[in-house]
Design a protein around this motif. Structure first.
Motif, PDB file in Angstrom:
ATOM      1  N   GLU A 180      -8.291  -3.438 -12.917  1.00 42.09           N
ATOM      2  CA  GLU A 180      -9.321  -3.360 -11.830  1.00 42.09           C
ATOM      3  C   GLU A 180      -8.953  -2.416 -10.875  1.00 42.09           C
ATOM      4  O   GLU A 180      -9.579  -1.968 -10.136  1.00 42.09           O
ATOM      5  N   ASP A 181      -7.526  -2.301 -10.508  1.00 40.52           N
ATOM      6  CA  ASP A 181      -7.009  -1.456  -9.511  1.00 40.52           C
ATOM      7  C   ASP A 181      -6.639  -0.123  -9.807  1.00 40.52           C
ATOM      8  O   ASP A 181      -6.079   0.635  -8.977  1.00 40.52           O
ATOM      9  N   ALA A 182      -6.881   0.159 -10.983  1.00 43.90           N
ATOM     10  CA  ALA A 182      -6.375   1.451 -11.634  1.00 43.90           C
ATOM     11  C   ALA A 182      -7.208   2.844 -10.648  1.00 43.90           C
ATOM     12  O   ALA A 182      -6.482   3.495 -10.420  1.00 43.90           O
ATOM     13  N   LYS A 183      -8.156   2.851 -10.709  1.00 45.29           N
ATOM     14  CA  LYS A 183      -8.974   3.887 -10.025  1.00 45.29           C
ATOM     15  C   LYS A 183      -8.653   3.895  -8.342  1.00 45.29           C
ATOM     16  O   LYS A 183      -8.167   4.938  -8.058  1.00 45.29           O
ATOM     17  N   GLU A 184      -8.272   2.714  -7.769  1.00 50.70           N
ATOM     18  CA  GLU A 184      -8.110   2.573  -6.395  1.00 50.70           C
ATOM     19  C   GLU A 184      -6.739   3.068  -6.139  1.00 50.70           C
ATOM     20  O   GLU A 184      -6.234   4.019  -5.260  1.00 50.70           O
ATOM     21  N   THR A 185      -5.714   2.671  -7.206  1.00 50.73           N
ATOM     22  CA  THR A 185      -4.234   3.166  -6.874  1.00 50.73           C
ATOM     23  C   THR A 185      -4.174   4.685  -7.086  1.00 50.73           C
ATOM     24  O   THR A 185      -3.506   5.268  -6.346  1.00 50.73           O
ATOM     25  N   VAL A 186      -4.901   5.252  -8.121  1.00 50.88           N
ATOM     26  CA  VAL A 186      -5.075   7.066  -8.266  1.00 50.88           C
ATOM     27  C   VAL A 186      -5.468   7.673  -6.911  1.00 50.88           C
ATOM     28  O   VAL A 186      -4.851   8.481  -6.386  1.00 50.88           O
ATOM     29  N   SER A 187      -6.590   6.879  -6.322  1.00 47.82           N
ATOM     30  CA  SER A 187      -7.073   7.449  -5.210  1.00 47.82           C
ATOM     31  C   SER A 187      -6.245   7.449  -3.988  1.00 47.82           C
ATOM     32  O   SER A 187      -6.008   8.192  -3.210  1.00 47.82           O
ATOM     33  N   GLU A 188      -5.367   6.170  -3.743  1.00 48.60           N
ATOM     34  CA  GLU A 188      -4.534   5.872  -2.716  1.00 48.60           C
ATOM     35  C   GLU A 188      -3.166   6.742  -2.838  1.00 48.60           C
ATOM     36  O   GLU A 188      -2.701   7.343  -1.953  1.00 48.60           O
ATOM     37  N   ALA A 189      -2.907   6.964  -3.963  1.00 53.34           N
ATOM     38  CA  ALA A 189      -1.670   7.678  -4.304  1.00 53.34           C
ATOM     39  C   ALA A 189      -1.884   9.196  -3.861  1.00 53.34           C
ATOM     40  O   ALA A 189      -0.981   9.876  -3.266  1.00 53.34           O
ATOM     41  N   TYR A 190      -3.151   9.730  -4.146  1.00 56.41           N
ATOM     42  CA  TYR A 190      -3.416  11.078  -3.805  1.00 56.41           C
ATOM     43  C   TYR A 190      -3.406  11.253  -2.152  1.00 56.41           C
ATOM     44  O   TYR A 190      -2.835  12.225  -1.543  1.00 56.41           O
TER      45      TYR A 190
END
Length: 641
Positions: free
Chosen positions: A466-476
């Motif tokens: 569930e948090d995969a997209k959010e993690t990638v976005s936050e990492a950037y």
């Protein structure tokens, strides 16, 4: 009645504990309180001329008595250090400076410097204890005993004695002793010690239960799947207890620096006392000795030596609270610099659990097709078979003459009909062509043929977290420039998952050695600091070679966890961003403390050498800066991530 008595006993124990704690604190601060009271009285007698007798020997004795409660422990420690061969320590600096002040007749200043130094040390010790106690709080979740079902009754045993497969009963308010699976219908658990999440976690039958979780309602039963020493809580205990032993490069440098810095300061102070005799016309030994003593007090390195490890303690404690375990302070430094993230797919970006995504039947009813399929799959141990068996259906068909075909599927006879369940290769062996219907399907598909006719298929796929997209976005957002996904799964599936998670670069069909080559290629860039995230045995080589290896600790293999530098207890990807943020904040606080300590000390050192600073200024430059640095480091434990 028994519960009431038990509650009263607990309250009495808590009252006694608090009383002992307060008594202990008073005992620690008692010498400083005595010295402070005597110093205040002495200053009042000095400056208000209240008593004519307060001079000469009486004045010296008064201030000496005021000095001894705080000064004697420092003098003893300095002497012990000298006997061990450590001649140049902060204890020696403070001893020389304060005794020198007494020799010059500056008794109040001598007492004040030692008093403030002692108080500073007490505050430092208190701050370190608090940082350690935040980590120690994690260790308090270790269960002391467990109720295990043996010989038709529940018996109390130590967690270390529980065997894999045994049934454990956990009552309300008790801690789960070992990792296992829930046998009861449902359970509400407080998993804060393991996951860092304060919200109660409700789980269902056959779901994983972690050791250290607290049962919040109803008596539950758990089947042990690991020994205590292999459980999540034992792993946390081991990692947290050992994490502080692995020092960061900054911390090691400061400690080495202090060993060189302190003798240099002592010789500079001697030079400041004697050398002006050859260059100054109106040289007064007393004045230059006083300047040298101020110089010694200012240059004491305790602010650096204490506040920097305290910063790392704070970072490790904050990470542990959030379910992130660092195997050493050095990895807090390294993760702060990460600008390239590479990840495995299965179990990292995805949940690692196969589920039915779509079911298609052609010539027979959907449920009837599943009856034929499940009759065969019930005899298989393949992960995909387990996913199929979760289909909600009362299995009434029985299979005979079952035979597994390696790498292709399974065949047998169900209700007198020949049934094939597997991939396209299995069907093609029997001249059954299903390519037209499934040629555009990327995910894994299980095909069904009955009596030589292709009747349908089931699409099985791993779900993205569930948090995969959010993690990638936050990492950037926090400055990770490059994001990669490497997987042993088919390239088309890997790229489909990558697209869903917004990962721009992905490559599938990789063997463990191929993953290793890919990451080594990334690390050839001198500007790249690479973190690899994985969970499987096949990820261990890459976790070992990357700048920071991050393992998913919930479902991850023991080898991956053993090899990694950082462990995410909850398997949540979003914790990776938290880990980077905690690392950066820790590094920021440490460098703030270094700049603060050096900056203030340098200014006051120059003022002291020029005769423009007093012993009070020296006290601020040493103890004051140390306290400011401590307060700054303590912030890490109070931040919300």
């Amino acid at each position: 009645m028994k519960e009431k008595i038990k509650l009263e006993n607990i309250n009495n124990q808590n009252h006694q504990y608090n009383h002992n704690l307060n008594t202990s604190k008073l005992k620690i601060y008692k010498p400083a309180i005595i010295s402070f009271i005597m110093l205040i009285f002495g200053l009042a007698l000095d400056y208000f001329k209240i008593a004519s007798f307060f001079n000469g020997t009486i004045r010296l004795v008064w201030y000496t008595i005021a000095y001894l409660p705080v000064g004697l422990p420092v003098l003893k420690q300095g002497w012990k250090s000298i006997k061990k061969g450590s001649y140049f320590t902060e204890f020696l600096l403070m001893s020389i400076a304060t005794i020198g002040a007494f020799i010059l007749g500056e008794y109040p200043e001598g007492v004040s410097v030692m008093l403030f130094y002692a108080v500073g040390e007490l505050f430092q010790g208190s701050a370190v204890k608090r940082a350690k106690s935040n980590i120690q709080a994690l260790l308090d979740v270790r269960p002391n005993e467990a109720l295990v079902f043996r010989k038709n009754s529940y018996v109390t045993v130590a967690p270390e004695d529980i065997k894999v497969g045994e049934k454990i009963q956990v009552r309300v308010g008790e801690k789960v002793a070992v990792d296992g699976v829930l046998l009861s219908a449902r359970a509400s658990l407080n998993t804060a010690a393991i996951t860092g999440e304060s919200k109660p976690n409700t789980i269902g039958k056959n779901e994983t239960v972690y050791a250290g979780s607290i049962n919040l309602q109803d008596v539950i039963e758990v089947k042990a799947t690991k020994k205590f020493k292999e459980s999540s809580i034992a792993r946390i205990l081991d990692l947290v207890q050992n994490a502080t032993a692995l020092k960061s490069k900054t911390e090691l440098f400061i400690r080495k620096f202090a060993k060189i810095y302190t003798p240099i300061v002592v010789f500079l102070a001697i030079g400041l006392t004697l050398l002006p005799f050859f260059f100054v016309n109106d040289y007064v030994f007393r004045d230059w000795l006083y300047r040298a003593l101020i110089f010694l007090v200012i240059s004491c390195p305790c602010a650096l030596v204490i506040s920097i490890p305290l910063g790392y303690f704070g970072g490790l404690g904050a990470a542990s609270k959030n379910g992130i375990l660092f195997k050493g302070a050095s990895f807090l430094d390294t993760i702060a610099k990460v600008n390239t993230l590479a990840m495995d797919k299965t179990g990292t970006i995805t949940k690692g659990v196969f589920k039915i995504q779509e079911l298609v039947s052609f010539s027979i009813d959907e449920k009837e097709m599943m009856q034929y399929m499940l009759a065969l799959e019930s005899k298989s141990t393949h992960p995909i078979a387990q996913a199929l068996l979760d289909y909600p259906l009362d299995k009434t068909y029985i299979a005979t003459d079952i035979q597994e075909v390696a790498g292709k599927g399974i065949r047998g006879v169900v209700n007198g009909k020949k049934v094939l369940v597997g991939n396209t290769a299995l069907l093609l062996d029997y001249k059954i062509d299903a390519l037209t219907e499934i040629e555009d399907i990327v995910e894994s598909s299980v095909l069904v043929a009955i009596d030589g006719q292709f009747v349908g298929y089931v699409i099985i796929a791993d779900e993205i977290k569930e948090d995969a997209k959010e993690t990638v976005s936050e990492a950037y957002k926090i400055g990770v420039k490059d994001f990669y996904m490497f997987s042993g799964d088919r390239d088309c599936i890997t790229k489909k998952v990558a697209k869903e998670a917004n990962v721009l670069r992905a490559k599938g069909g990789l063997l463990p050695e191929d993953k290793l080559k890919e990451v080594e290629e990334l690390m050839k860039d001198p500007k790249a600091v690479v973190a690899f995230v994985g969970d499987g045995i096949n990820d261990a080589p890459v976790l070992a070679v990357s700048d920071v290896g991050i393992a998913m600790g919930g479902l991850g293999s023991d080898l991956a966890i053993e090899t990694a530098d950082v462990i995410i207890q909850t398997d949540q990807l979003s914790k990776i961003v938290k880990a980077i943020k905690i690392g950066r904040s820790t590094r920021k606080v440490v460098w703030q403390n270094i700049v603060l300590a050096f900056g203030v000390k340098l200014i006051v050192l120059l003022l002291g050498a020029l005769g423009l600073a007093t012993m009070w200024g020296a006290v601020f430059a040493d103890v004051g800066v140390a306290l400011l640095a401590i307060l700054n480091a303590v912030r890490l434990q109070r931040m919300k991530w």
